[in-house]
Structure formats: C-alpha cells, structure tokens
Write a protein that holds these residues in place. Structure first.
Motif, PDB file in Angstrom:
ATOM      1  N   GLY A 203       0.814  -1.203   0.000  1.00  0.00           N
ATOM      2  CA  GLY A 203       0.000   0.000   0.000  1.00  0.00           C
ATOM      3  C   GLY A 203       0.846   1.251   0.000  1.00  0.00           C
ATOM      4  N   ALA A 204       0.244   2.345   0.395  1.00  0.00           N
ATOM      5  CA  ALA A 204       0.881   3.660   0.340  1.00  0.00           C
ATOM      6  C   ALA A 204       1.154   4.193   1.734  1.00  0.00           C
ATOM      7  CB  ALA A 204      -0.011   4.638  -0.418  1.00  0.00           C
ATOM      8  N   ILE A 205       2.215   4.992   1.854  1.00  0.00           N
ATOM      9  CA  ILE A 205       2.611   5.623   3.117  1.00  0.00           C
ATOM     10  C   ILE A 205       2.653   7.131   2.900  1.00  0.00           C
ATOM     11  CG2 ILE A 205       4.413   5.814   4.876  1.00  0.00           C
ATOM     12  CD1 ILE A 205       5.363   3.038   4.011  1.00  0.00           C
ATOM     13  N   THR A 206       2.036   7.865   3.796  1.00  0.00           N
ATOM     14  CA  THR A 206       2.082   9.315   3.704  1.00  0.00           C
ATOM     15  C   THR A 206       2.519   9.917   5.045  1.00  0.00           C
ATOM     16  OG1 THR A 206      -0.266   9.497   4.304  1.00  0.00           O
ATOM     17  CG2 THR A 206       0.276   9.437   1.966  1.00  0.00           C
ATOM     18  N   GLY A 207       3.347  10.926   4.990  1.00  0.00           N
ATOM     19  CA  GLY A 207       3.689  11.713   6.170  1.00  0.00           C
ATOM     20  C   GLY A 207       4.787  11.180   7.049  1.00  0.00           C
ATOM     21  N   LEU A 208       5.382  10.049   6.725  1.00  0.00           N
ATOM     22  CA  LEU A 208       6.438   9.484   7.573  1.00  0.00           C
ATOM     23  C   LEU A 208       7.708  10.325   7.415  1.00  0.00           C
ATOM     24  CD1 LEU A 208       7.347   7.225   9.471  1.00  0.00           C
ATOM     25  CD2 LEU A 208       7.949   5.874   7.470  1.00  0.00           C
TER      26      LEU A 208
ATOM     27  N   PRO B 265      12.338   6.179   6.571  1.00  0.00           N
ATOM     28  CA  PRO B 265      11.557   7.403   6.765  1.00  0.00           C
ATOM     29  C   PRO B 265      11.044   8.035   5.481  1.00  0.00           C
ATOM     30  CG  PRO B 265      13.481   7.419   8.174  1.00  0.00           C
ATOM     31  CD  PRO B 265      13.628   6.235   7.283  1.00  0.00           C
ATOM     32  N   ALA B 266      11.802   7.900   4.399  1.00  0.00           N
ATOM     33  CA  ALA B 266      11.403   8.558   3.156  1.00  0.00           C
ATOM     34  C   ALA B 266      10.454   7.719   2.301  1.00  0.00           C
ATOM     35  CB  ALA B 266      12.648   8.906   2.341  1.00  0.00           C
TER      36      ALA B 266
ATOM     37  N   GLN C 205       5.819  11.648  15.982  1.00  0.00           N
ATOM     38  CA  GLN C 205       4.819  11.370  14.957  1.00  0.00           C
ATOM     39  C   GLN C 205       3.876  10.286  15.462  1.00  0.00           C
ATOM     40  OE1 GLN C 205       7.388  10.744  11.280  1.00  0.00           O
ATOM     41  NE2 GLN C 205       5.737  11.986  10.481  1.00  0.00           N
ATOM     42  N   MET C 206       2.689  10.254  14.867  1.00  0.00           N
ATOM     43  CA  MET C 206       1.749   9.186  15.153  1.00  0.00           C
ATOM     44  C   MET C 206       1.279   8.623  13.819  1.00  0.00           C
ATOM     45  SD  MET C 206       0.250   7.281  17.330  1.00  0.00           S
ATOM     46  CE  MET C 206       0.398   8.120  18.891  1.00  0.00           C
TER      47      MET C 206
END
Length: 447
Positions: free
Chosen positions: A47-52, A70-71, A100-101
């Motif tokens: 899936g996709a990761i946003t904001g990490l 992280p990127a 972060q959460m």
C-alpha cells in the motif's frame, strides 16, 4: 514363377500394413498425455505511506516483517499469498510517539484475484505540550527571604492508578503527593516549614521511587532500599546506612549510592547501584543479587557479570524482562538471557536524534517505559527524549544546553528544563518530569 509369386508378395505387404495399423507386432500402446495445470496465481500485499518523516517503522503480517525507511511512500510485504488467503497487516514499530503518530487503514482482509494495494499508512506530526503541574522555580530559597519552596530538589517520581504523582523531594527528606489538579501534600517525611518528628526523618534524602501493582512504594537513598506501604509505614527492605558491596538478604546486603529503582510485575526490584557500578535485583523477600556489572568502570558489552558500566543511574524494565540502564551518555540493555549491549548512544554529548548508536545523549538520568515498549529519557542536559522499540531516538521537548537553564513552559523545543532527573509515564501516555534545579514537576501532553 514370377506370376505365381507376385500375388503372395502383394498379400504379405497388405497383411503387414494391416497389422501395423492395428497395433500388432512389437509396437506399444502410447500413454495418454495429462494436461498440465496452470500455476496458482500469487499476489502481494502492500500500500501507500504518507507523512512518515522520522524514525522509520516496521510493518508486519504474521511472521513477515518489513522495515520501512523514513522517506518511503509505499510498501510491499515480502511474502506473496494465494487467492483466498486472509491477511492482517499491523504496525509493529512506529516513530517515537511524541514526534509522529502513524495509523493504518484497510489493514485486514482476504486476497482476491489481484494484488492488494489499498492499505494505507498515514503519519502526522505530534506536538508535545509542556506545562508546570506543581512547584516554583525556587528550589533553594535563594536569595534569602523568599517563601519556602514547594519542592527542594525533586528527583525521581512515580504514579498511582488515580493519576497522583509521588515525588522524591530530596532535600525535604519526604515523598510528596501531587494530585492531577496540582495540589501538593506530604505522603511520608518532613512537611516543608514544619518541625519534623523522628518518624519524619527515617527516609532522609531519597533519590528515586517506584510503585508495585499492590500499591506499595520502594525508595532508594542513604545506601538503602525502603518499602513504604499504602498506609505510609516505612521499613528497610535491604541495605544499611553504610557504604559497601555485598549480596545477601535484607540488611545483610550492601550498596554504594544507589540512584535508580524500578519494580516489575512480579514484584522484583531492579536497582542501579551507581558507585558499585553494578545492577542489583531484589526479590519480594528481600534477597539481593548482582545481575550485571563486573565492578570495573567502563562501558564494555558482553555477558552480564563480565560487562561494565560507567555510573549506572536510571533504570527501567519492560514487559519482556529487558532491563534498560542510563549511564554516561549511553543507554544500555540487559536481556533476560544475561547479555549486556549498548542500546542507544554514541558516547558523545551532542544530543543528536537518530537510530541507535548514531544518536547521542547529554547526561541521561531517569528512565520510564510505556506498555508499547517506548523508552523515555530525562537528560540533565535539558531535554526529554524517547526511544522506539527498534532504537530510534527522538527529542520530545526541551533544548540541549539551553541558555540560562530555566523552566519555560511551551511546545516542543520552545519549552526548556533546568535539570530533568526523574520521569514517569501514565496509562494515557502523558509524561511527568522531576525538574531538579527548577523545583518543579512538569507534565508533557501529546496534542
């Protein structure tokens, strides 16, 4: 002769042809071919990761684990699955809570006839808000003529189930209780401004305290370990008011300036025996043993009793039985199997965030650990840090070597601390810090 032989030759040829056509002679019956089944399709889960932004994370599904940098903006778990297989993706380790959460959506389901690509990991920045729960910025009554301070060098602290904070108020020789509303009373020991009785002076200068699941408190000070019942009855569990080093039961044991103490769910106590350079364990019956440290100053990893420590101070124990120890700019880890390693810190005092040994601390002191395994560190250098289970270090609040070293409430790095010593975390994840030179108990809330 030629006429009589010709028909026979022709007939023989016809007969042989007929036999061959019928499978006669020496021929064999061919094996029928079996159709080859097409390969079973396999599909991936991702899936996709946003904001990490910091720390990375670990995603898991069953026994499969994937470390995410992280990127990263997307992920695919390592094992492909067949159609009809159920999956459940979880965040096994995420960025430190106060930086972060991260939340997961569409993490469970069943593989259909296509790759799973709709799992979402969304991370958002968190804000650590620092406020003063109790106390004044006047721990030493200087200049002369100022009112009696609320605390005189608050050190270690712990919490009860109602959210009351119990503080080792060192120079007042007491344990103070602070309600969630910030009201301060004396639990045991000398009340500031009042003449103490002999009973009030039993504890003396207390360095650190902890509380067991039955509501009993344990404190270290004067080379001893005290037990304090919920009713305030004080007894000596181990040690004596003299410097020494000896394992044994109760007052037969000896310590040298123990500064940190924590209790596990079974009621065992773990003590940072600072100037003996050792980690001690005390059973509920008061039996003291050495579980780590050779007694030689250093920061050498290895088998528990051959490893060395450099002034162990803070101590914490997680639900798996791992013991964490703060010392000179390092965080060490002692496993239940008896191995000591350096968990985080490079040895420098710069105070940089980062992964494990790439991070650095400035005089780490008190330690606390939450139910998820996140470790919190109070640094005398003026900051509060957090370490994820995978070892990523991040700053919660404060500034390393802040100019003036005063207590300023505020958000994140805007807030300042004088000398954070003790630290505790409640069930909701709020942090409480004993700011020693500031004479305050500070509270840190995530928003």
């Amino acid at each position: 002769m030629q006429k009589s032989n010709s028909p026979r030759v022709i007939l023989s040829g016809i007969a042989l042809s007929a036999l061959a056509a019928c499978g006669g002679g020496n021929s064999t019956t061919p094996t029928p071919s079996v159709p080859v089944a097409p390969p079973v399709p396999i599909y991936t889960v991702g899936g996709a990761i946003t904001g990490l932004k910091s720390g990375g994370m670990i995603l898991a599904s069953g026994a499969d684990k994937l470390s995410v940098a992280p990127a990263a903006t997307s992920f695919v778990l390592p094992t492909a699955l067949t159609a009809g297989t159920a999956y459940n993706v979880v965040i096994a380790d995420q960025p430190p809570r106060f930086t972060q959460m991260c939340a997961l959506v569409n993490g469970s389901g069943t593989i259909g006839n296509a790759n799973v690509t709709n799992i979402g990991v969304s991370c958002s920045d968190q804000v650590a808000v620092v406020s003063t729960l109790a106390g004044t910025n006047n721990p030493t009554k200087l200049p002369t003529g100022l009112p009696e301070p609320v605390f005189d060098h608050p050190q270690g602290l712990t919490l009860d189930d109602a959210g009351n904070v119990f503080v080792a108020d060192q120079n007042n020789a007491r344990i103070a209780m602070v309600t969630p509303a910030g009201v301060v009373t004396t639990f045991v020991g000398r009340t500031p401004g009042e003449a103490p009785s002999d009973a009030d002076l039993v504890l003396g200068k207390i360095e650190d305290i902890t509380r067991d699941k039955d509501g009993n408190f344990y404190a270290v000070g004067q080379h001893m370990v005290f037990k304090i019942t919920r009713a305030g009855v004080i007894t000596t569990l181990a040690g004596a008011p003299s410097i020494g080093y000896a394992d044994g039961t109760g007052t037969q044991a000896r310590f040298n300036t123990p500064l940190g103490i924590k209790v596990d769910d079974a009621g065992n106590l773990y003590v940072a025996d600072t100037l003996n350079l050792r980690i001690r364990k005390i059973t509920p019956a008061g039996v003291v043993t050495t579980i780590a440290g050779s007694g030689v100053r250093g920061s050498v990893d290895g088998a528990a009793l051959q490893a060395s420590f450099a002034n162990p101070i803070g101590i914490a124990v997680d639900q798996a039985g791992n013991v964490f120890v703060s010392e000179s700019n390092l965080i060490r880890k002692l496993t239940p199997a008896g191995t000591v390693s350096t968990f985080a810190g490079s040895g420098s005092d710069v105070g940089e965030d980062g992964q494990g040994l790439k991070a650095s601390f400035n005089q780490p002191y008190g330690l606390a650990i939450d139910a998820a395994g996140n470790l919190y560190v109070a640094e005398q250098g003026g900051t509060v840090r957090t370490i994820s289970p995978s070892g990523y270090v991040a700053t919660v609040a404060g500034k390393n070597r802040a100019v003036g070293r005063v207590d300023t409430d505020g958000v994140g790095s805007v807030a300042t601390f004088s000398t954070p010593h003790g630290i505790a975390v409640d069930a909701a994840g709020n942090l409480y810090v004993g700011d020693r030179m500031g004479g305050r108990v500070r509270k840190i809330v995530q928003q």
